[in-house]
Design an enzyme around this catalytic site. Structure first.
Site, PDB file in Angstrom:
ATOM      1  N   ALA A   1       9.002   5.754   7.605  1.00 60.14           N
ATOM      2  CA  ALA A   1       7.850   5.490   6.738  1.00 60.14           C
ATOM      3  C   ALA A   1       7.389   4.047   6.912  1.00 60.14           C
ATOM      4  CB  ALA A   1       8.218   5.756   5.281  1.00 60.14           C
TER       5      ALA A   1
ATOM      6  N   GLY B   1       0.823  -1.185   0.000  1.00 59.69           N
ATOM      7  CA  GLY B   1       0.000   0.000   0.000  1.00 59.69           C
ATOM      8  C   GLY B   1       0.871   1.253   0.000  1.00 59.69           C
ATOM      9  N   GLY B   2       0.222   2.397  -0.142  1.00 59.79           N
ATOM     10  CA  GLY B   2       0.946   3.663  -0.046  1.00 59.79           C
ATOM     11  C   GLY B   2       1.430   4.191  -1.382  1.00 59.79           C
TER      12      GLY B   2
ATOM     13  N   ILE C   1       4.732   6.842  -3.119  1.00 57.49           N
ATOM     14  CA  ILE C   1       6.139   6.701  -3.462  1.00 57.49           C
ATOM     15  C   ILE C   1       7.034   6.982  -2.254  1.00 57.49           C
ATOM     16  CG2 ILE C   1       6.443   9.112  -4.202  1.00 57.49           C
ATOM     17  CD1 ILE C   1       8.176   8.009  -6.538  1.00 57.49           C
ATOM     18  N   THR C   2       8.116   6.232  -2.168  1.00 62.32           N
ATOM     19  CA  THR C   2       9.126   6.519  -1.159  1.00 62.32           C
ATOM     20  C   THR C   2      10.497   6.202  -1.727  1.00 62.32           C
ATOM     21  OG1 THR C   2       9.677   6.321   1.192  1.00 62.32           O
ATOM     22  CG2 THR C   2       9.210   4.261   0.015  1.00 62.32           C
ATOM     23  N   TYR C   3      11.512   6.573  -0.962  1.00 60.41           N
ATOM     24  CA  TYR C   3      12.902   6.380  -1.395  1.00 60.41           C
ATOM     25  C   TYR C   3      13.623   5.486  -0.402  1.00 60.41           C
ATOM     26  CZ  TYR C   3      17.854   7.287  -2.122  1.00 60.41           C
ATOM     27  OH  TYR C   3      19.203   7.129  -2.326  1.00 60.41           O
TER      28      TYR C   3
ATOM     29  N   LEU D   1       8.912  -1.226   7.173  1.00 63.49           N
ATOM     30  CA  LEU D   1       9.223   0.148   7.571  1.00 63.49           C
ATOM     31  C   LEU D   1      10.592   0.559   7.073  1.00 63.49           C
ATOM     32  CD1 LEU D   1      11.521   0.398  10.101  1.00 63.49           C
ATOM     33  CD2 LEU D   1       9.721  -0.895  11.243  1.00 63.49           C
ATOM     34  N   SER D   2      10.799   1.864   7.025  1.00 65.64           N
ATOM     35  CA  SER D   2      12.138   2.418   6.779  1.00 65.64           C
ATOM     36  C   SER D   2      12.374   3.556   7.762  1.00 65.64           C
ATOM     37  CB  SER D   2      12.285   2.910   5.338  1.00 65.64           C
ATOM     38  OG  SER D   2      11.320   3.894   5.030  1.00 65.64           O
TER      39      SER D   2
ATOM     40  N   CYS E   1       5.707   9.762   0.210  1.00 59.89           N
ATOM     41  CA  CYS E   1       4.459   9.096   0.617  1.00 59.89           C
ATOM     42  C   CYS E   1       3.227   9.821   0.082  1.00 59.89           C
ATOM     43  CB  CYS E   1       4.394   8.934   2.132  1.00 59.89           C
ATOM     44  SG  CYS E   1       5.785   7.985   2.804  1.00 59.89           S
TER      45      CYS E   1
END
Length: 214
Positions: free
Chosen positions: A146, A75-76, A78-80, A160-161, A177
């Protein structure tokens, strides 16, 4: 399980690994597990990679800076991910632990909050925006951790990050996010003397504590 006793959670330290094969390994683990399979936490770092959730909007990538973008099944938005960021994947049977998704998310966030508190850093949740945040001296809020999960047949993948000691510049090429203008921060910039490997081990311990609570 016939005995009714859950097997201990296994913590694996994977080091720095490419994203795609790790994602495939998570899916393979989840597909093969049964009622006796121990839950596992996989701690790792990734080379520079953007990931976009299954309902994610490509426009949240603001410009192409040469870093690979991978569309995935969590889910969610964009992240890095990049070196110096702690990533922990939670391969957990929620049904066996009698956990609802909301409670599971709360426990993950609490593990991060408790770890940071042990080092003197106050962090918190933000309503409607999963993850963990810190209030900065200038009155703004910045994201330090995140969350992104996939729950299938009552079992989780992804996780998680936590930003520890990394180059934050690639976050400027996205709406983290899915939130335009969302500031991000990391433990190094907040004065915490944490190395990624040490932070991963400590955070895994906090997660185990949270997951093993009744």
């Amino acid at each position: 399980m016939n005995s009714g006793v859950l097997p201990p959670i296994r913590v694996r330290q994977l080091g720095r690994v490419d994203y795609r094969p790790t994602w495939q390994a998570m899916n393979d683990f989840s597909a093969a597990r049964n009622g006796d399979t121990p839950d596992e936490l996989w701690c790792c770092e990734h080379p520079p990679t953007y990931t976009l959730g299954q309902a994610g909007k490509p426009e949240h990538r603001l410009h192409d800076n040469g870093i690979a973008l991978i569309q995935i099944d969590r889910g969610g938005q964009i992240t890095y991910h990049g070196p110096g960021q702690v990533v922990i994947y939670l391969l957990v049977d929620l049904n066996r632990r009698h956990l609802k998704v909301k409670d599971f998310v709360w426990r993950i966030e609490q593990a991060i909050i408790d770890l940071l508190a042990e080092h003197g850093l106050v962090s918190r949740r933000v309503d409607g925006a999963p993850g963990v945040y810190v209030d900065r001296n200038d009155g703004t809020v910045a994201k330090i951790a995140a969350l992104g999960l996939r729950i299938r047949r009552g079992c989780s993948t992804h996780g998680l990050s936590l930003n520890v000691d990394m180059d934050l510049l690639p976050f400027s090429a996205i709406n983290p996010c899915g939130y335009a203008g969302m500031a991000v921060t990391q433990t190094r910039d907040l004065g915490l003397a944490l190395q990624p490997a040490d932070a991963a081990a400590a955070l895994a311990g906090e997660l185990v504590k949270q997951l093993e609570k009744a």
